[in-house]
Design a protein around this motif. Structure first.
Motif, PDB file in Angstrom:
ATOM      1  N   ARG A  87      10.739   6.553 -11.872  1.00 47.32           N
ATOM      2  CA  ARG A  87      10.529   6.235 -10.454  1.00 47.32           C
ATOM      3  C   ARG A  87       9.278   5.377 -10.291  1.00 47.32           C
ATOM      4  NH1 ARG A  87       8.050   9.761  -6.214  1.00 47.32           N
ATOM      5  NH2 ARG A  87       8.377   8.631  -4.289  1.00 47.32           N
ATOM      6  N   LEU A  88       8.231   5.717 -11.027  1.00 48.23           N
ATOM      7  CA  LEU A  88       6.997   4.936 -10.970  1.00 48.23           C
ATOM      8  C   LEU A  88       7.261   3.485 -11.360  1.00 48.23           C
ATOM      9  CD1 LEU A  88       3.649   5.207 -10.963  1.00 48.23           C
ATOM     10  CD2 LEU A  88       4.069   4.858 -13.363  1.00 48.23           C
ATOM     11  N   ALA A  89       8.000   3.279 -12.433  1.00 46.44           N
ATOM     12  CA  ALA A  89       8.301   1.916 -12.892  1.00 46.44           C
ATOM     13  C   ALA A  89       9.137   1.157 -11.858  1.00 46.44           C
ATOM     14  CB  ALA A  89       9.022   1.967 -14.236  1.00 46.44           C
ATOM     15  N   ALA A  90      10.097   1.838 -11.235  1.00 50.37           N
ATOM     16  CA  ALA A  90      10.938   1.184 -10.224  1.00 50.37           C
ATOM     17  C   ALA A  90      10.109   0.777  -9.004  1.00 50.37           C
ATOM     18  CB  ALA A  90      12.081   2.116  -9.813  1.00 50.37           C
ATOM     19  N   LEU A  91       9.212   1.649  -8.578  1.00 53.73           N
ATOM     20  CA  LEU A  91       8.344   1.337  -7.442  1.00 53.73           C
ATOM     21  C   LEU A  91       7.405   0.181  -7.768  1.00 53.73           C
ATOM     22  CD1 LEU A  91       7.525   4.986  -6.344  1.00 53.73           C
ATOM     23  CD2 LEU A  91       8.835   3.320  -5.010  1.00 53.73           C
TER      24      LEU A  91
ATOM     25  N   LEU B 242       0.828  -1.202   0.000  1.00 54.91           N
ATOM     26  CA  LEU B 242       0.000   0.000   0.000  1.00 54.91           C
ATOM     27  C   LEU B 242       0.862   1.252   0.000  1.00 54.91           C
ATOM     28  CD1 LEU B 242      -2.773   1.266   0.028  1.00 54.91           C
ATOM     29  CD2 LEU B 242      -2.838   0.916   2.508  1.00 54.91           C
ATOM     30  N   GLN B 243       1.934   1.264   0.799  1.00 55.75           N
ATOM     31  CA  GLN B 243       2.818   2.435   0.824  1.00 55.75           C
ATOM     32  C   GLN B 243       3.514   2.609  -0.528  1.00 55.75           C
ATOM     33  OE1 GLN B 243       3.069   4.893   3.222  1.00 55.75           O
ATOM     34  NE2 GLN B 243       4.055   5.843   1.460  1.00 55.75           N
ATOM     35  N   LEU B 244       3.957   1.518  -1.125  1.00 59.43           N
ATOM     36  CA  LEU B 244       4.569   1.606  -2.455  1.00 59.43           C
ATOM     37  C   LEU B 244       3.568   2.134  -3.467  1.00 59.43           C
ATOM     38  CD1 LEU B 244       6.659  -1.689  -2.464  1.00 59.43           C
ATOM     39  CD2 LEU B 244       7.576   0.641  -2.688  1.00 59.43           C
ATOM     40  N   THR B 245       2.312   1.725  -3.348  1.00 62.35           N
ATOM     41  CA  THR B 245       1.275   2.193  -4.263  1.00 62.35           C
ATOM     42  C   THR B 245       1.056   3.690  -4.099  1.00 62.35           C
ATOM     43  OG1 THR B 245       0.206   0.031  -4.223  1.00 62.35           O
ATOM     44  CG2 THR B 245      -1.127   1.891  -4.974  1.00 62.35           C
ATOM     45  N   ARG B 246       1.019   4.141  -2.871  1.00 62.19           N
ATOM     46  CA  ARG B 246       0.873   5.588  -2.632  1.00 62.19           C
ATOM     47  C   ARG B 246       2.063   6.348  -3.204  1.00 62.19           C
ATOM     48  NH1 ARG B 246      -1.014   4.412   3.475  1.00 62.19           N
ATOM     49  NH2 ARG B 246      -3.249   4.168   3.096  1.00 62.19           N
ATOM     50  N   ASP B 247       3.265   5.791  -3.030  1.00 66.14           N
ATOM     51  CA  ASP B 247       4.462   6.415  -3.608  1.00 66.14           C
ATOM     52  C   ASP B 247       4.384   6.425  -5.137  1.00 66.14           C
ATOM     53  OD1 ASP B 247       5.385   6.731  -0.996  1.00 66.14           O
ATOM     54  OD2 ASP B 247       6.802   5.060  -1.129  1.00 66.14           O
ATOM     55  N   MET B 248       3.861   5.348  -5.702  1.00 71.98           N
ATOM     56  CA  MET B 248       3.691   5.272  -7.160  1.00 71.98           C
ATOM     57  C   MET B 248       2.741   6.356  -7.636  1.00 71.98           C
ATOM     58  SD  MET B 248       3.350   1.137  -7.614  1.00 71.98           S
ATOM     59  CE  MET B 248       2.620   1.244  -9.243  1.00 71.98           C
ATOM     60  N   LEU B 249       1.657   6.567  -6.905  1.00 74.06           N
ATOM     61  CA  LEU B 249       0.693   7.596  -7.275  1.00 74.06           C
ATOM     62  C   LEU B 249       1.345   8.973  -7.229  1.00 74.06           C
ATOM     63  CD1 LEU B 249      -2.179   8.192  -8.136  1.00 74.06           C
ATOM     64  CD2 LEU B 249      -2.841   8.165  -5.727  1.00 74.06           C
ATOM     65  N   GLY B 250       2.134   9.213  -6.200  1.00 73.62           N
ATOM     66  CA  GLY B 250       2.859  10.485  -6.120  1.00 73.62           C
ATOM     67  C   GLY B 250       3.820  10.664  -7.286  1.00 73.62           C
ATOM     68  N   ALA B 251       4.508   9.590  -7.659  1.00 74.63           N
ATOM     69  CA  ALA B 251       5.431   9.653  -8.802  1.00 74.63           C
ATOM     70  C   ALA B 251       4.657   9.923 -10.095  1.00 74.63           C
ATOM     71  CB  ALA B 251       6.223   8.353  -8.908  1.00 74.63           C
TER      72      ALA B 251
ATOM     73  N   GLU C  35      -6.331   5.315 -10.755  1.00 78.89           N
ATOM     74  CA  GLU C  35      -5.906   6.703 -10.917  1.00 78.89           C
ATOM     75  C   GLU C  35      -4.578   6.778 -11.670  1.00 78.89           C
ATOM     76  OE1 GLU C  35      -5.158  10.718  -8.243  1.00 78.89           O
ATOM     77  OE2 GLU C  35      -6.257   9.041  -7.360  1.00 78.89           O
ATOM     78  N   LEU C  36      -3.664   5.854 -11.366  1.00 79.73           N
ATOM     79  CA  LEU C  36      -2.379   5.816 -12.077  1.00 79.73           C
ATOM     80  C   LEU C  36      -2.571   5.560 -13.565  1.00 79.73           C
ATOM     81  CD1 LEU C  36      -0.132   3.919  -9.549  1.00 79.73           C
ATOM     82  CD2 LEU C  36       0.371   6.142 -10.583  1.00 79.73           C
ATOM     83  N   ARG C  37      -3.455   4.619 -13.901  1.00 78.48           N
ATOM     84  CA  ARG C  37      -3.709   4.335 -15.318  1.00 78.48           C
ATOM     85  C   ARG C  37      -4.224   5.577 -16.035  1.00 78.48           C
ATOM     86  NH1 ARG C  37      -5.426  -0.614 -13.296  1.00 78.48           N
ATOM     87  NH2 ARG C  37      -7.617  -0.004 -13.349  1.00 78.48           N
ATOM     88  N   ALA C  38      -5.086   6.341 -15.371  1.00 73.15           N
ATOM     89  CA  ALA C  38      -5.600   7.578 -15.962  1.00 73.15           C
ATOM     90  C   ALA C  38      -4.471   8.588 -16.169  1.00 73.15           C
ATOM     91  CB  ALA C  38      -6.707   8.164 -15.092  1.00 73.15           C
ATOM     92  N   LEU C  39      -3.576   8.715 -15.186  1.00 66.78           N
ATOM     93  CA  LEU C  39      -2.445   9.642 -15.314  1.00 66.78           C
ATOM     94  C   LEU C  39      -1.521   9.241 -16.464  1.00 66.78           C
ATOM     95  CD1 LEU C  39      -1.513  10.141 -11.555  1.00 66.78           C
ATOM     96  CD2 LEU C  39      -2.372  11.902 -13.109  1.00 66.78           C
ATOM     97  N   VAL C  40      -1.224   7.963 -16.557  1.00 65.48           N
ATOM     98  CA  VAL C  40      -0.342   7.478 -17.621  1.00 65.48           C
ATOM     99  C   VAL C  40      -1.005   7.666 -18.985  1.00 65.48           C
ATOM    100  CG1 VAL C  40       0.756   5.404 -18.578  1.00 65.48           C
ATOM    101  CG2 VAL C  40       0.928   5.890 -16.131  1.00 65.48           C
ATOM    102  N   ARG C  41      -2.295   7.369 -19.061  1.00 66.72           N
ATOM    103  CA  ARG C  41      -3.021   7.542 -20.327  1.00 66.72           C
ATOM    104  C   ARG C  41      -3.015   9.011 -20.754  1.00 66.72           C
ATOM    105  NH1 ARG C  41      -6.898   4.362 -19.248  1.00 66.72           N
ATOM    106  NH2 ARG C  41      -8.084   5.810 -17.980  1.00 66.72           N
ATOM    107  N   GLN C  42      -3.238   9.924 -19.791  1.00 66.46           N
ATOM    108  CA  GLN C  42      -3.233  11.349 -20.092  1.00 66.46           C
ATOM    109  C   GLN C  42      -1.845  11.795 -20.568  1.00 66.46           C
ATOM    110  OE1 GLN C  42      -4.270  13.830 -16.769  1.00 66.46           O
ATOM    111  NE2 GLN C  42      -4.094  15.716 -17.938  1.00 66.46           N
ATOM    112  N   ALA C  43      -0.800  11.351 -19.896  1.00 62.02           N
ATOM    113  CA  ALA C  43       0.564  11.725 -20.291  1.00 62.02           C
ATOM    114  C   ALA C  43       0.889  11.180 -21.674  1.00 62.02           C
ATOM    115  CB  ALA C  43       1.573  11.213 -19.271  1.00 62.02           C
ATOM    116  N   ARG C  44       0.460   9.949 -21.951  1.00 64.00           N
ATOM    117  CA  ARG C  44       0.691   9.354 -23.265  1.00 64.00           C
ATOM    118  C   ARG C  44      -0.028  10.158 -24.344  1.00 64.00           C
ATOM    119  NH1 ARG C  44      -2.707   4.483 -23.847  1.00 64.00           N
ATOM    120  NH2 ARG C  44      -4.144   6.174 -24.259  1.00 64.00           N
ATOM    121  N   ASP C  45      -1.280  10.531 -24.086  1.00 61.28           N
ATOM    122  CA  ASP C  45      -2.045  11.305 -25.064  1.00 61.28           C
ATOM    123  C   ASP C  45      -1.431  12.682 -25.293  1.00 61.28           C
ATOM    124  OD1 ASP C  45      -3.723   9.115 -25.216  1.00 61.28           O
ATOM    125  OD2 ASP C  45      -5.365  10.051 -24.080  1.00 61.28           O
ATOM    126  N   GLU C  46      -0.960  13.313 -24.209  1.00 63.96           N
ATOM    127  CA  GLU C  46      -0.309  14.617 -24.346  1.00 63.96           C
ATOM    128  C   GLU C  46       0.987  14.504 -25.145  1.00 63.96           C
ATOM    129  OE1 GLU C  46       0.107  16.156 -20.381  1.00 63.96           O
ATOM    130  OE2 GLU C  46      -2.059  16.485 -20.178  1.00 63.96           O
TER     131      GLU C  46
END
Length: 94
Positions: free
Chosen positions: A29-33, A12-21, A62-73
């Protein structure tokens, strides 16, 4: 606290860190976490830990949405740059 709870707490803590990344667009950093978290999630978990796994899944959505948005941008920026290069090339040849 049992060993299994500790594992889920770590995941759970790693997931929260991933969301922050992801929110900071720190993709390496997200991939490493995520690589650190993967083996923790693959373990068997007790019914008492389902609520924590639910939070992990919510963060993953939420992470999938962030990655999808970054990919689209990135794709849109590439298209803009490609269009600009074509226009410059066409102008230079005219």
């Amino acid at each position: 606290m049992s060993h299994e709870s500790t594992v889920v707490d770590q995941a759970l803590q790693l997931t929260r860190d991933m969301l922050g990344a992801g929110q900071a667009q720190e993709w390496e950093r997200l991939a490493a976490l995520e690589a650190q978290r993967e083996p923790l999630l693959r373990r068997e978990h007790s019914a008492d830990e389902v609520y924590q796994l639910g939070e992990i899944l919510a963060c993953d959505r939420e992470l999938r949405a962030l990655v999808r948005q970054a990919r689209d941008e990135a794709a849109a920026q590439w298209q803009r740059e490609n269009g600009r290069a074509r226009a410059i090339s066409a102008y230079a040849q005219a």
